[in-house]
Design a protein around this motif. Structure first.
Motif, mmCIF file in Angstrom:
data_model
loop_
_atom_site.group_PDB
_atom_site.id
_atom_site.type_symbol
_atom_site.label_atom_id
_atom_site.label_comp_id
_atom_site.label_asym_id
_atom_site.label_seq_id
_atom_site.Cartn_x
_atom_site.Cartn_y
_atom_site.Cartn_z
ATOM 1 N N THR A 248 0.838 -1.134 0.057
ATOM 2 C CA THR A 248 0.095 -0.069 -0.043
ATOM 3 C C THR A 248 1.124 1.206 0.093
ATOM 4 O OG1 THR A 248 -0.113 0.081 2.443
ATOM 5 C CG2 THR A 248 -1.676 -1.126 1.491
ATOM 6 N N ILE A 249 0.369 2.399 -0.465
ATOM 7 C CA ILE A 249 0.934 3.647 -0.112
ATOM 8 C C ILE A 249 0.163 4.530 0.832
ATOM 9 C CG2 ILE A 249 2.252 3.458 -2.400
ATOM 10 C CD1 ILE A 249 -0.038 4.998 -3.868
ATOM 11 N N GLY A 250 0.833 5.834 1.045
ATOM 12 C CA GLY A 250 0.166 6.673 1.839
ATOM 13 C C GLY A 250 0.323 6.525 3.371
ATOM 14 N N ASN A 251 -0.709 6.034 3.917
ATOM 15 C CA ASN A 251 -0.649 6.070 5.612
ATOM 16 C C ASN A 251 -0.653 7.060 6.167
ATOM 17 O OD1 ASN A 251 -1.203 4.655 8.041
ATOM 18 N ND2 ASN A 251 1.057 4.147 8.189
ATOM 19 N N TYR A 252 -1.237 8.061 5.956
ATOM 20 C CA TYR A 252 -1.128 9.396 6.630
ATOM 21 C C TYR A 252 -2.481 10.262 6.359
ATOM 22 C CZ TYR A 252 0.016 11.465 1.719
ATOM 23 O OH TYR A 252 -0.088 11.666 0.645
ATOM 24 N N SER A 253 -2.566 11.257 7.275
ATOM 25 C CA SER A 253 -3.865 12.010 7.314
ATOM 26 C C SER A 253 -3.999 12.954 6.206
ATOM 27 C CB SER A 253 -3.738 12.725 8.792
ATOM 28 O OG SER A 253 -5.241 13.308 8.923
ATOM 29 N N ALA A 254 -5.047 12.896 5.324
ATOM 30 C CA ALA A 254 -5.376 13.837 4.429
ATOM 31 C C ALA A 254 -6.623 13.916 3.951
ATOM 32 C CB ALA A 254 -4.491 13.001 3.107
ATOM 33 N N SER A 255 -6.975 15.133 3.194
ATOM 34 C CA SER A 255 -8.123 14.890 2.613
ATOM 35 C C SER A 255 -8.298 13.835 1.389
ATOM 36 C CB SER A 255 -8.406 16.413 1.970
ATOM 37 O OG SER A 255 -9.601 16.481 0.842
ATOM 38 N N GLY A 256 -9.624 13.552 1.336
ATOM 39 C CA GLY A 256 -9.761 12.274 0.525
ATOM 40 C C GLY A 256 -9.758 12.701 -1.090
ATOM 41 N N PRO B 59 -2.875 0.134 -3.361
ATOM 42 C CA PRO B 59 -4.003 0.740 -2.616
ATOM 43 C C PRO B 59 -3.416 2.133 -2.022
ATOM 44 C CG PRO B 59 -4.541 -1.355 -2.746
ATOM 45 C CD PRO B 59 -3.118 -1.251 -2.894
ATOM 46 N N ILE B 60 -4.213 3.150 -1.919
ATOM 47 C CA ILE B 60 -3.873 4.416 -1.142
ATOM 48 C C ILE B 60 -4.684 4.117 0.197
ATOM 49 C CG2 ILE B 60 -3.945 6.578 -0.788
ATOM 50 C CD1 ILE B 60 -3.990 6.873 -4.124
ATOM 51 N N VAL B 61 -3.719 4.058 1.290
ATOM 52 C CA VAL B 61 -4.456 4.355 2.816
ATOM 53 C C VAL B 61 -4.090 5.406 3.260
ATOM 54 C CG1 VAL B 61 -4.072 3.204 5.120
ATOM 55 C CG2 VAL B 61 -3.923 1.595 3.104
ATOM 56 N N TYR B 62 -5.154 5.981 3.998
ATOM 57 C CA TYR B 62 -5.197 7.251 4.593
ATOM 58 C C TYR B 62 -6.188 7.542 5.784
ATOM 59 C CZ TYR B 62 -8.948 9.078 1.666
ATOM 60 O OH TYR B 62 -10.379 9.002 0.981
ATOM 61 N N THR B 63 -6.081 8.399 6.581
ATOM 62 C CA THR B 63 -7.101 8.710 7.732
ATOM 63 C C THR B 63 -7.413 10.161 7.574
ATOM 64 O OG1 THR B 63 -7.482 8.250 10.041
ATOM 65 C CG2 THR B 63 -5.303 8.770 9.368
ATOM 66 N N SER B 64 -8.066 10.334 8.872
ATOM 67 C CA SER B 64 -8.167 12.073 8.943
ATOM 68 C C SER B 64 -8.232 12.422 10.311
ATOM 69 C CB SER B 64 -9.495 12.260 8.376
ATOM 70 O OG SER B 64 -10.669 11.397 8.966
ATOM 71 N N VAL C 87 -14.308 1.673 8.604
ATOM 72 C CA VAL C 87 -13.552 1.738 7.457
ATOM 73 C C VAL C 87 -14.155 2.111 6.211
ATOM 74 C CG1 VAL C 87 -12.290 -0.423 6.138
ATOM 75 C CG2 VAL C 87 -12.475 -0.220 8.546
ATOM 76 N N ILE C 88 -13.599 2.722 5.424
ATOM 77 C CA ILE C 88 -14.306 3.232 4.140
ATOM 78 C C ILE C 88 -13.681 3.182 2.967
ATOM 79 C CG2 ILE C 88 -15.346 5.387 3.034
ATOM 80 C CD1 ILE C 88 -15.148 6.647 5.947
ATOM 81 N N ALA C 89 -14.263 2.671 1.933
ATOM 82 C CA ALA C 89 -13.847 2.323 0.517
ATOM 83 C C ALA C 89 -13.954 3.932 -0.186
ATOM 84 C CB ALA C 89 -14.578 1.541 -0.282
ATOM 85 N N ARG C 90 -12.827 4.331 -0.878
ATOM 86 C CA ARG C 90 -12.973 5.587 -1.566
ATOM 87 C C ARG C 90 -12.572 5.362 -3.112
ATOM 88 N NH1 ARG C 90 -15.839 8.888 1.534
ATOM 89 N NH2 ARG C 90 -15.245 9.458 3.343
ATOM 90 N N PRO C 91 -13.629 4.796 -3.786
ATOM 91 C CA PRO C 91 -13.397 4.444 -5.065
ATOM 92 C C PRO C 91 -13.241 5.846 -6.108
ATOM 93 C CG PRO C 91 -15.577 3.829 -4.511
ATOM 94 C CD PRO C 91 -14.819 4.284 -3.416
ATOM 95 N N PHE C 92 -12.321 5.615 -6.937
ATOM 96 C CA PHE C 92 -12.242 6.999 -7.743
ATOM 97 C C PHE C 92 -12.169 6.351 -9.318
ATOM 98 C CE2 PHE C 92 -7.874 6.383 -6.527
ATOM 99 C CZ PHE C 92 -7.086 6.778 -7.656
ATOM 100 N N GLU C 93 -12.302 7.527 -10.303
ATOM 101 C CA GLU C 93 -12.110 7.270 -11.621
ATOM 102 C C GLU C 93 -11.348 8.366 -12.215
ATOM 103 O OE1 GLU C 93 -15.936 6.792 -13.341
ATOM 104 O OE2 GLU C 93 -16.508 5.187 -12.350
ATOM 105 N N GLY C 94 -10.704 8.177 -13.371
ATOM 106 C CA GLY C 94 -10.012 9.271 -14.160
ATOM 107 C C GLY C 94 -8.678 8.549 -14.675
ATOM 108 N N ILE D 194 -9.524 3.760 2.338
ATOM 109 C CA ILE D 194 -8.886 3.199 1.039
ATOM 110 C C ILE D 194 -9.113 3.590 -0.021
ATOM 111 C CG2 ILE D 194 -7.695 0.990 0.379
ATOM 112 C CD1 ILE D 194 -8.872 -0.365 2.934
ATOM 113 N N ALA D 195 -8.428 4.593 -0.859
ATOM 114 C CA ALA D 195 -8.735 4.714 -2.181
ATOM 115 C C ALA D 195 -8.150 3.906 -3.311
ATOM 116 C CB ALA D 195 -8.098 6.410 -2.234
ATOM 117 N N MET D 196 -8.932 3.643 -4.014
ATOM 118 C CA MET D 196 -8.447 2.727 -5.189
ATOM 119 C C MET D 196 -9.167 3.036 -6.661
ATOM 120 S SD MET D 196 -8.383 -0.869 -3.325
ATOM 121 C CE MET D 196 -9.922 -0.462 -1.935
ATOM 122 N N HIS D 197 -8.358 2.999 -7.741
ATOM 123 C CA HIS D 197 -9.121 3.191 -9.057
ATOM 124 C C HIS D 197 -9.847 2.146 -9.486
ATOM 125 C CE1 HIS D 197 -9.530 4.281 -13.272
ATOM 126 N NE2 HIS D 197 -8.847 5.605 -12.998
#
Length: 275
Positions: free
Chosen positions: A35-43, A60-65, A104-111, A72-75
């Motif tokens: 995974t990558i990330g693992n820090y606090s950030a805006s989605g 996968p991008i792991v992050y928190t707030s 635990v939140i899935a944050r799917p994205f496209e682009g 977890i943000a994933m394309h």
């Protein structure tokens, strides 16, 4: 989902500096990828910062707030929605004990990564699963979103969106829709309470904001027809007298009003969280 030992009086843990390295390694082993990330950030910001790397590596991008969340943000072209949910379910099962965060939140994205370079990521589109509004639309109902509702649901299942800049604009738009009969459900977000006064700990401004809404509440109620149902609620607390700038932990109201609704108190909802 969470651990039953956490409650209003015993808050869920937060990890503003990221989750422990040992846990991340165990999680990566369980899902079969780094995974990558693992820090606090805006989605929205983190997919700008790490979106290209994610698409290149497939990690996968792991992050928190500031809240108790593991996100977890994933394309979607790399991880289909079903796979994203499976990965999140794995995380949920592993986040126990001192790591038992609230959500635990899935944050799917496209682009397309290439066309987003240098464009502040505005072409990444966060997708959204079906929800209650989808069920209403499937029944032929019109959903009107007022304020930032369209953005909250990434446009999912919103028949018509009315953008507003202030609480007052949102209140006027809501009254207009009620009186005109537009929309089978009118979903309004009044953002000033949170954005202008709660996070900024502006007690006087918050009080005036409440008074402003109270002045228009009788007109909102009088605009209702037989069969209409008004619900006033919130998604979290934001006490302007508290320290810091994050959300706070007081109970939220759920006020129901309409012709024929009995005058009852639903009291304080008991919370039972699965282990």
């Amino acid at each position: 989902m969470g651990n039953s030992r956490y409650s209003i009086d015993n808050p869920f843990p937060t990890f503003s500096d990221g989750f422990p390295e040992a846990f991340i390694k165990d999680f990566e082993k369980a899902i079969g990828t780094k995974t990558i990330g693992n820090y606090s950030a805006s989605g929205t910001e983190i997919i700008i910062q790490l979106g290209d790397e994610h698409i290149k590596t497939g990690y996968p991008i792991v992050y928190t707030s500031a809240d108790s969340v593991f996100q977890i943000a994933m394309h979607e072209d790399i991880f289909p929605i079903e796979k994203q949910y499976e990965i999140c379910e794995t995380a949920r099962k592993m986040l126990t004990g001192d790591l038992a965060i609230g959500r635990v939140i899935a944050r799917p994205f496209e682009g397309n990564s290439e066309i987003t370079l240098g464009h502040q990521g505005e072409r990444f589109r966060t997708s959204s699963p079906d929800n209650v509004l989808t069920a209403l639309q499937n029944e032929g109902k019109e959903v009107v979103g007022i304020g930032k509702i369209f953005d909250i649901f990434a446009g999912k299942s919103i028949s018509k969106s009315i953008k507003t800049k202030t609480n007052l604009e949102g209140i006027f738009a809501t009254i207009d829709c009620i009186k005109s009969g537009e929309g089978d459900i009118i979903f309004t977000n009044l953002v000033d309470f949170d954005m202008l006064y709660g996070h900024r700990r502006d007690v006087e401004g918050y009080a005036k904001c409440l008074e402003e809404f109270d002045r228009f509440l009788p007109e909102i109620m009088e605009s209702l027809s037989e069969g209409d149902w008004l619900i006033i609620t919130a998604d979290h607390g934001n006490d302007p007298t508290w320290h810091g700038t994050d959300h706070t932990r007081e109970y939220i109201p759920v006020l129901n009003y309409g012709y024929g609704i009995k005058k009852v108190s639903i009291s304080v909802r008991g919370i039972v969280l699965p282990t």
